[in-house]
Design an enzyme around this catalytic site. Sequence first.
Site, mmCIF file in Angstrom:
data_model
loop_
_atom_site.group_PDB
_atom_site.id
_atom_site.type_symbol
_atom_site.label_atom_id
_atom_site.label_comp_id
_atom_site.label_asym_id
_atom_site.label_seq_id
_atom_site.Cartn_x
_atom_site.Cartn_y
_atom_site.Cartn_z
ATOM 1 N N TYR A 163 -18.579 73.936 -92.930
ATOM 2 C CA TYR A 163 -18.293 72.741 -92.246
ATOM 3 C C TYR A 163 -17.282 71.588 -92.569
ATOM 4 C CZ TYR A 163 -20.668 69.074 -88.823
ATOM 5 O OH TYR A 163 -21.191 67.973 -88.368
ATOM 6 N N ALA A 165 -15.914 71.236 -94.932
ATOM 7 C CA ALA A 165 -13.568 72.428 -94.662
ATOM 8 C C ALA A 165 -13.060 71.243 -93.565
ATOM 9 C CB ALA A 165 -13.712 73.580 -95.540
ATOM 10 N N ILE A 196 -27.462 62.072 -86.274
ATOM 11 C CA ILE A 196 -27.114 61.910 -85.333
ATOM 12 C C ILE A 196 -28.411 62.401 -84.357
ATOM 13 C CG2 ILE A 196 -25.723 60.425 -82.915
ATOM 14 C CD1 ILE A 196 -25.011 59.459 -85.512
HETATM 15 P P1 NAD Z 1 -24.524 69.842 -79.784
HETATM 16 O O1 NAD Z 1 -24.679 71.470 -80.360
HETATM 17 O O2 NAD Z 1 -25.468 68.936 -79.562
HETATM 18 O O3 NAD Z 1 -22.985 69.824 -79.179
HETATM 19 C C1 NAD Z 1 -22.086 70.625 -79.191
HETATM 20 C C2 NAD Z 1 -21.621 71.025 -77.863
HETATM 21 O O4 NAD Z 1 -20.489 71.482 -78.073
HETATM 22 C C3 NAD Z 1 -22.682 72.136 -77.806
HETATM 23 O O5 NAD Z 1 -22.571 71.448 -76.096
HETATM 24 C C4 NAD Z 1 -21.470 73.604 -77.353
HETATM 25 O O6 NAD Z 1 -21.618 74.911 -76.547
HETATM 26 C C5 NAD Z 1 -20.358 72.616 -77.802
HETATM 27 N N1 NAD Z 1 -19.170 74.228 -78.131
HETATM 28 C C6 NAD Z 1 -19.477 74.487 -78.726
HETATM 29 N N2 NAD Z 1 -18.714 75.309 -79.598
HETATM 30 C C7 NAD Z 1 -17.751 75.612 -78.430
HETATM 31 C C8 NAD Z 1 -16.075 76.467 -77.792
HETATM 32 N N3 NAD Z 1 -16.095 77.019 -79.240
HETATM 33 N N4 NAD Z 1 -16.092 75.432 -76.950
HETATM 34 C C9 NAD Z 1 -16.420 74.754 -75.645
HETATM 35 N N5 NAD Z 1 -17.103 73.732 -76.410
HETATM 36 C C10 NAD Z 1 -17.976 75.016 -77.385
HETATM 37 O O7 NAD Z 1 -23.953 68.764 -81.128
HETATM 38 P P2 NAD Z 1 -23.857 67.242 -81.158
HETATM 39 O O8 NAD Z 1 -24.828 67.195 -82.623
HETATM 40 O O9 NAD Z 1 -23.401 67.494 -80.147
HETATM 41 O O10 NAD Z 1 -22.546 67.940 -82.308
HETATM 42 C C11 NAD Z 1 -20.781 67.320 -81.000
HETATM 43 C C12 NAD Z 1 -20.362 67.162 -82.245
HETATM 44 O O11 NAD Z 1 -20.350 65.803 -83.521
HETATM 45 C C13 NAD Z 1 -19.838 67.991 -83.281
HETATM 46 O O12 NAD Z 1 -18.610 68.143 -84.161
HETATM 47 C C14 NAD Z 1 -20.234 68.133 -84.855
HETATM 48 O O13 NAD Z 1 -20.080 68.780 -85.488
HETATM 49 C C15 NAD Z 1 -20.784 66.203 -85.027
HETATM 50 N N6 NAD Z 1 -21.022 65.519 -85.538
HETATM 51 C C16 NAD Z 1 -22.654 65.428 -85.341
HETATM 52 C C17 NAD Z 1 -23.643 64.626 -85.895
HETATM 53 C C18 NAD Z 1 -24.822 65.591 -85.875
HETATM 54 O O14 NAD Z 1 -25.835 64.688 -86.349
HETATM 55 N N7 NAD Z 1 -25.738 65.579 -84.790
HETATM 56 C C19 NAD Z 1 -23.282 64.929 -87.012
HETATM 57 C C20 NAD Z 1 -21.959 63.980 -87.976
HETATM 58 C C21 NAD Z 1 -20.727 64.897 -86.543
#
Ligand code: NAD
Length: 253
Positions: A163, A165, A196
């Site tokens: 993650y 990387a 978040i």
């Molecule tokens: P989440 O798991 O709630 O939502 C991610 C969404 O991406 C899901 O709806 C999933 O179905 C979709 N997805 C996954 N693989 C996919 C693919 N191959 N094609 C199309 N859609 C796909 O996650 P989140 O917390 O909403 O995170 C969103 C972004 O924010 C991510 O990139 C995550 O790494 C980043 N992020 C989240 C946090 C956190 O604390 N929640 C912190 C830092 C970064």
Amino acid sequence: MDLNGKVIVVTGGGQGLGRSMAITLAAKGAKLALIDLSREKLDEAVELCKAAGGDAKAYIANVTKEDDVISTFDQIVEDFGSFNGIINNAGILRDGLLIKVKDGEIVKKLSFTEWQDVIDVNLTGVFLCGREAAERMIKLGIEGVIINISSLSRAGNIGQTNYSAAKAGVAAMAVSWAKELARYGIRSAAIAPGIIATDMAASMKPEALENLTAAAPLKRMGTPEEIGHTCAYIFENDYFTGRIIEMDGGLRL
Ligand code: NAD
């Protein structure tokens, strides 16, 4: 950029941060093209965007599949007649130590599949969607914005070789694209969220979540709405490009 009437693509727009950012932009009159893997979540997100005041359409596509991305982006341009921006947000976690040792014995290694799955979605997916978005905006002669969702973990984090990387990669890509694409009127930036409150955070080990929250000066998780606010700022501020905004409540790993 005035978001009113602009066509913005959000990958992973069915839930969590993607959905929340889409609703924030919809409330400013944007038209959202939401990409995700499941119809049910997407339909719900589309209704929420419409209720917030913007138009929205659902697209089922896997961001790791080049053909899927190309045909979906063609369809979006056909449906909306324009393409003004993208939030590369779809992401997954497959956390694990590089080498796990218990009682002096090696009990597990981070598997190749755990590595590759995260690289496919979180890095290659951003490359494919960013490239196809830029191509369409250039062809249409439209000024646009690309936002990559990175993470606090881009600095390197225990249990997140894969993650970290990928998230360092998408932050670097945002800067490369800002340099390459400014001549076409395209800005590119990244947001690096801390912890978040979404399903992704809920999937973390409770003690890890507690420790990280306690280590943040603000002593709480961020909300998806706070990330949506940052995303709207990047779209709306025409002098912002090539930088990563850290939205982490002051937390340092
Ligand atoms: P989440 O798991 O709630 O939502 C991610 C969404 O991406 C899901 O709806 C999933 O179905 C979709 N997805 C996954 N693989 C996919 C693919 N191959 N094609 C199309 N859609 C796909 O996650 P989140 O917390 O909403 O995170 C969103 C972004 O924010 C991510 O990139 C995550 O790494 C980043 N992020 C989240 C946090 C956190 O604390 N929640 C912190 C830092 C970064």
